[in-house]
Motif scaffolding. Structure first.
Motif, mmCIF file in Angstrom:
data_model
loop_
_atom_site.group_PDB
_atom_site.id
_atom_site.type_symbol
_atom_site.label_atom_id
_atom_site.label_comp_id
_atom_site.label_asym_id
_atom_site.label_seq_id
_atom_site.Cartn_x
_atom_site.Cartn_y
_atom_site.Cartn_z
ATOM 1 N N THR A 112 -44.684 1.974 33.377
ATOM 2 C CA THR A 112 -44.059 3.008 33.685
ATOM 3 C C THR A 112 -45.155 4.104 33.905
ATOM 4 O O THR A 112 -46.093 4.168 33.100
ATOM 5 C CB THR A 112 -43.157 3.775 32.619
ATOM 6 N N GLN A 113 -45.239 4.885 35.232
ATOM 7 C CA GLN A 113 -46.420 5.492 35.641
ATOM 8 C C GLN A 113 -46.030 6.875 34.634
ATOM 9 O O GLN A 113 -45.213 7.492 34.560
ATOM 10 C CB GLN A 113 -45.980 6.041 37.035
ATOM 11 N N GLN A 127 -54.670 6.394 38.902
ATOM 12 C CA GLN A 127 -53.176 6.219 38.157
ATOM 13 C C GLN A 127 -53.255 5.785 36.641
ATOM 14 O O GLN A 127 -54.154 5.108 36.271
ATOM 15 C CB GLN A 127 -52.459 5.273 38.931
ATOM 16 N N VAL A 129 -50.435 4.392 33.729
ATOM 17 C CA VAL A 129 -49.428 3.725 33.245
ATOM 18 C C VAL A 129 -49.234 3.262 32.029
ATOM 19 O O VAL A 129 -50.181 2.960 31.786
ATOM 20 C CB VAL A 129 -48.853 2.605 34.465
#
Length: 184
Positions: A112-113, A127, A129
């Motif tokens: 899940t980000q 990013q 996660v």
């Protein structure tokens, strides 16, 4: 050859041999989050478990913008990349949807980000996660977070996206480091 030439060659060979051996068994350089934006740093209590370089493709599709009649945009569809270790050996793959990191041992996970942060106009963002529980036992078991850093390319295509091109897909090349963490 003279004795002096042979002695010099033997000395050069010995120095080269020692230099080559000095790197044997050396641990890979530890990854540092120091230069990353705070939003994509992994929380304390987690340590690097594996470092990989992902190289492959990202697919985008031309779609209508949600809630904006008559406007269109390139939408991220999914990745398809090989995950390599720092020596260049394939250790897994990254694909989607849903975004899935899979080790060559068969263990895999989705995530899940948590956050993204810009990394220049020509590169997909950094990013962070949070990993979902792994499926199967192996390298992905116990992974808590994955960071995407050192991104190169992968941004949406520059080609026009309009009503006439709706539904068309474009594939772009990218590369990024994926750093896997486990709780300490």
């Amino acid at each position: 050859m003279t004795f002096r030439t042979l002695t010099s060659l033997a000395a050069v060979a010995a120095v080269a041999s020692l230099a080559a051996c000095s790197g044997m068994g050396a641990k890979p350089m530890m990854y540092s989050q120091a230069s990353l934006p705070d939003t994509v740093k992994v929380p304390a209590g987690n340590a690097v478990a594996m470092q990989t370089v992902g190289a492959g493709d990202i697919t985008y599709e031309c779609r209508a913008k949600a809630g904006m009649p008559g406007q269109f945009e390139w939408v991220f569809v999914g990745p398809d990349a090989k995950l390599m270790d720092r020596a260049g050996k394939q250790v897994g793959k990254y694909y989607g949807p849903p975004a899935t990191w899979e080790s060559m041992d068969g263990s895999k996970l989705t995530a899940t980000q948590v956050a993204v942060a810009p990394n220049g106009m020509a590169n997909i963002p950094y990013q962070l996660v949070k990993a979902n529980p792994a499926m199967g036992s192996g390298a992905m078991q116990g992974v808590t977070y994955i960071q995407r850093v050192a991104t190169q390319g992968g941004v949406a295509p520059m080609a026009p996206c309009a009503a006439a091109s709706m539904g068309q897909k474009q594939v772009v090349k990218y590369q990024a480091d994926y750093i896997f963490y486990k709780a300490m």
